[in-house]
Design a protein around this motif. Structure first.
Motif, PDB file in Angstrom:
ATOM      1  N   GLU A 121      -8.020   5.029  -3.327  1.00  0.00           N
ATOM      2  CA  GLU A 121      -6.760   4.429  -2.887  1.00  0.00           C
ATOM      3  C   GLU A 121      -6.326   4.897  -1.502  1.00  0.00           C
ATOM      4  N   LEU A 164      -6.789   4.172   3.887  1.00  0.00           N
ATOM      5  CA  LEU A 164      -5.519   4.116   4.623  1.00  0.00           C
ATOM      6  C   LEU A 164      -5.448   5.147   5.745  1.00  0.00           C
ATOM      7  N   THR A 180       0.827  -1.207   0.000  1.00  0.00           N
ATOM      8  CA  THR A 180       0.000   0.000   0.000  1.00  0.00           C
ATOM      9  C   THR A 180       0.862   1.258   0.000  1.00  0.00           C
TER      10      THR A 180
END
Length: 718
Positions: free
Chosen positions: A359, A363, A318
């Motif tokens: 994306e 996170l 990631t």
């Protein structure tokens, strides 16, 4: 007869010398320090009789040198410099811990590390002006503010000014390559002459540092985000060290871009996997070596897995895992990672508007404390107008820093007058509604995710080797405005424009009013003649120079203007509602509801979020087609208005700069007409509607505009 000839010659010489003394080319930027009128000198001189600087540390010396430079320019002579206060009119440049300030109740506690105060006070019975901060760089920033007061004719007899930056990291991103080519640069070559460094430090580097310090910019990324690993080699670190030595007294740290594949490119490893122990050890050793040479090195800026750049996704990792590897190497040295969120992929069929959010948002909270995710103001790519990026407000556990583009890649390059302060204010004052109403983008980036956490703003620099630094006189205003917004994201574009106009063109009210009027309408004019009503990315291929709304043959779908305009017989615009790509769902419900309804979406964002019939009735009562044409013409007409305004300033500003602006406005008008005509020709070929009454048809047919090619336009990527 001889006497008459001598008189004529004398008059000619006097005229020539006078004009030579007044001639300017833009090199001095907003730090011109022009001679003051006699009345202003008479007011100021009793209040400024000598300079007191109790130490000669490098930053204090830079501050006093600047004060002397300014005083000599404005008053014609230097100040006498002393070690202690010895009479009325002392200007004391110092730090909070100075013995000279003992016993004074001054509000240093609220200034932070980089703030300053400017205070009229009495010390040992003498009336003085104190310029001080908790650090030497705070005092330096205060000196620049004090000089600005003098330049703009403000009273200084009873000063009580305190100011401090709202963001910690205020950094320019130079997209400069090691061969001195500047990607998306329109002001000549890179300033950094790598071949001559480290042994020759161009004196211009000091002037660059002075200009940035005058705005409170405290960092510079020296190299392009499309990075080369070579800059991390010892021979280049020696050159970077030389620049760091020049910049350090001005409070400016140097940063570098880190190519993610560097362990492969220059390290001899077989992988760049961020979880591989050998890769982590390689980065730690390389970072340690950099800090051994540059103890105050700022850290890395990274572009990864975007537009062909390598990154952690190459190893099924990631963005957080990639960023954290670098952050761990930098953490012992207090360095930071600025990890760009500009990602999209050709193999990803998702709306490009959505890809960065998809994306990065999952996170949130997974990045190290010394990582800032650098987010562009909009989700596409520095367009003339974009809605604010949906990541703002959506990652409350992660420091997000704003990324603006100062260089005008999509707004006519250096020759179009487009003041970007209005664009940036629009983005910063947008309400994300996260967590509640009033949660502006500005407040989001100003507020640390936890006490002491990093905050920041980055600007893609428009600076090059051109004598006027930015390629045009008015593009200097965008550098200036970026620095002001980085210091205070809640600043206002009009106030910044007025300050810049006074510092750059003089204090004549009529001149200042005209310049500010031109600036404040200029960006909207560009939107109108390029991408009105929410259209976006309608520029030609590669260099982004000139119109190309018909382009549909590029390898990647999201590089094609037709991808964005979706022009068809039934209408025009990109449907991002739930019936389309559903990009609106990435915003807070209040924003999505407002922009998702044709009844409430602003006209300026209509075609960004909706596919609308050509005959749709706008709020004006006109059809969409008619409104589109009217906007194209309004943009062109505004350029003509700016031309007329500028013509009226002939003789009121210096001839050299006036002539350059005049000529650039002529280029802008010609190209605005090109944009208008080509765009209308294309969209009319699809809409099949007549032009509204009173609006001229394009000068040529569509095939004429399609046939125009400009393969050597500036901005091509090497």
């Amino acid at each position: 007869m001889l006497r008459k000839l001598l008189a004529i010659l004398s008059a000619f010489l006097c005229f020539g010398l006078a004009n030579q003394g007044h001639a300017e080319d833009g090199y001095d930027l907003w730090l011109r320090y022009q001679p003051l009128e006699s009345g202003a000198k008479a007011r100021y001189q009793p209040l400024i009789t000598h300079l007191v600087a109790p130490n000669s540390r490098p930053t204090i010396r830079a501050a006093t040198d600047e004060l002397q430079r300014g005083f000599k320019g404005m008053f014609g002579h230097a100040l006498v410099q002393r070690e202690t206060v010895m009479g009325n009119g002392s200007v004391l440049v110092t730090r909070a811990d100075s013995p000279n300030l003992k016993g004074l109740d001054l509000p240093f506690a609220k200034l932070g590390e980089e703030g300053y105060l400017i205070r009229s006070a009495t010390i040992a019975g003498h009336r003085v002006t104190i310029i001080a901060g908790n650090s030497d760089v705070g005092a330096l920033y205060g000196v620049f503010r004090f000089l600005k007061l003098l330049q703009t004719g403000q009273p200084i007899d009873n000063l009580d000014i305190t100011d401090a930056p709202k963001l910690k990291i205020r950094v320019l991103n130079h997209w400069d390559n090691l061969d001195r080519y500047v990607e998306r640069g329109y002001a000549g070559q890179s300033l950094w002459d790598w071949q001559k460094l480290p042994l020759y430090k161009d004196p211009r580097y000091i002037d660059y540092a002075r200009a940035n310090a005058s705005l409170g910019i405290n960092g510079t990324v020296l190299t392009n985000v499309n990075a080369k690993a070579d800059v991390l080699q010892p021979e280049y670190i020696a050159k970077v060290k030389a620049l760091a030595e020049v910049f350090r007294p001005y409070g400016i740290k140097v940063y570098l871009t880190a190519r993610f594949s560097a362990p492969l490119d220059i390290g001899g490893l077989k992988t760049a996997d961020p979880l591989d122990p050998a890769v982590r050890a390689w980065w730690k050793a390389r970072v340690d070596a950099i800090y051994a040479e540059i103890p105050d090195f700022g850290g890395f800026l990274v572009k990864a897995n975007s537009e062909g750049q390598p990154g952690p996704a190459d190893y099924h990792r990631t963005h957080a895992e990639g960023a954290n590897m670098l952050a761990d190497a930098l953490a012992p040295h207090h360095g930071v990672v600025m990890w760009r969120a500009f990602v999209y992929a050709a193999e990803n069929a998702e709306d490009r508007h959505k890809q960065a959010y998809s994306e990065f948002q999952p996170l949130d909270g997974k990045f190290r404390d010394n990582v800032l995710v650098q987010v562009k103001n909009g989700a596409i790519d520095f367009q003339p107008r974009e809605p604010f990026h949906p990541l703002f407000g959506a990652m409350p556990k992660t420091p997000l820093m704003m990324e603006f583009q100062i260089t005008k890649e999509y707004l006519g390059f250096a020759t179009h007058l487009a003041y970007l302060g209005t664009m940036w204010e629009e983005a910063l004052q947008s309400d994300t509604f996260r967590p509640a109403r009033g949660s502006t983008v500005a407040k989001g980036i100003e507020t640390p995710v936890e006490p002491g956490a990093a905050t920041g703003m980055a600007g893609v620099a428009n600076i090059g080797s051109d004598r006027n630094w930015s390629g045009s006189q008015f593009d200097q205003a965008n550098w200036y405005a970026f620095g002001r917004f980085a210091w205070d994201p809640d600043a206002r574009a009009a106030d910044i424009a007025r300050d810049w106009a006074r510092l750059t063109w003089g204090n004549d009210p009529a001149t200042v009013d005209t310049v500010v009027r031109m600036m404040m309408g200029s960006r909207e004019a560009v939107v109108d003649y390029m991408t009105p009503l929410g259209l976006t990315h309608q520029m030609a291929t590669g260099h982004h120079y000139g119109p190309g709304p018909w382009i549909a043959d590029l390898q990647r779908p999201e590089w094609n203007p037709v991808y964005y305009n979706k022009a068809a017989p039934d209408g025009i615009g990109f449907d991002r509602t739930a019936k389309g790509s559903d990009a609106l769902s990435q915003y807070a419900p209040q924003v999505a509801e407002n922009w998702g309804s044709l009844a409430t979406v602003p006209d300026a964002l209509l075609l960004w979020f909706h596919h609308v019939p050509w005959d749709y009735r706008m709020k004006s009562g006109r059809t969409l087609w008619d409104e589109l044409v009217i906007h194209y013409d309004a943009g062109v007409d505004h350029v003509r208005t700016m031309q007329a305004d500028w013509a009226g300033l002939r003789g009121k500003v210096d001839a050299e700069r006036w002539a350059q602006v005049r000529d650039f406005l002529s280029i802008q008008l010609e190209e605005a007409i090109w944009w208008r005509d080509a765009s209308i020709a294309y969209f009319q070929s699809i809409s099949k509607r007549p032009l509204p009454e009173g609006h001229k048809p394009p000068a040529h047919d569509l095939e004429y505009y399609k046939a125009i090619t400009t393969p050597y336009a500036p901005g091509q990527v090497h």
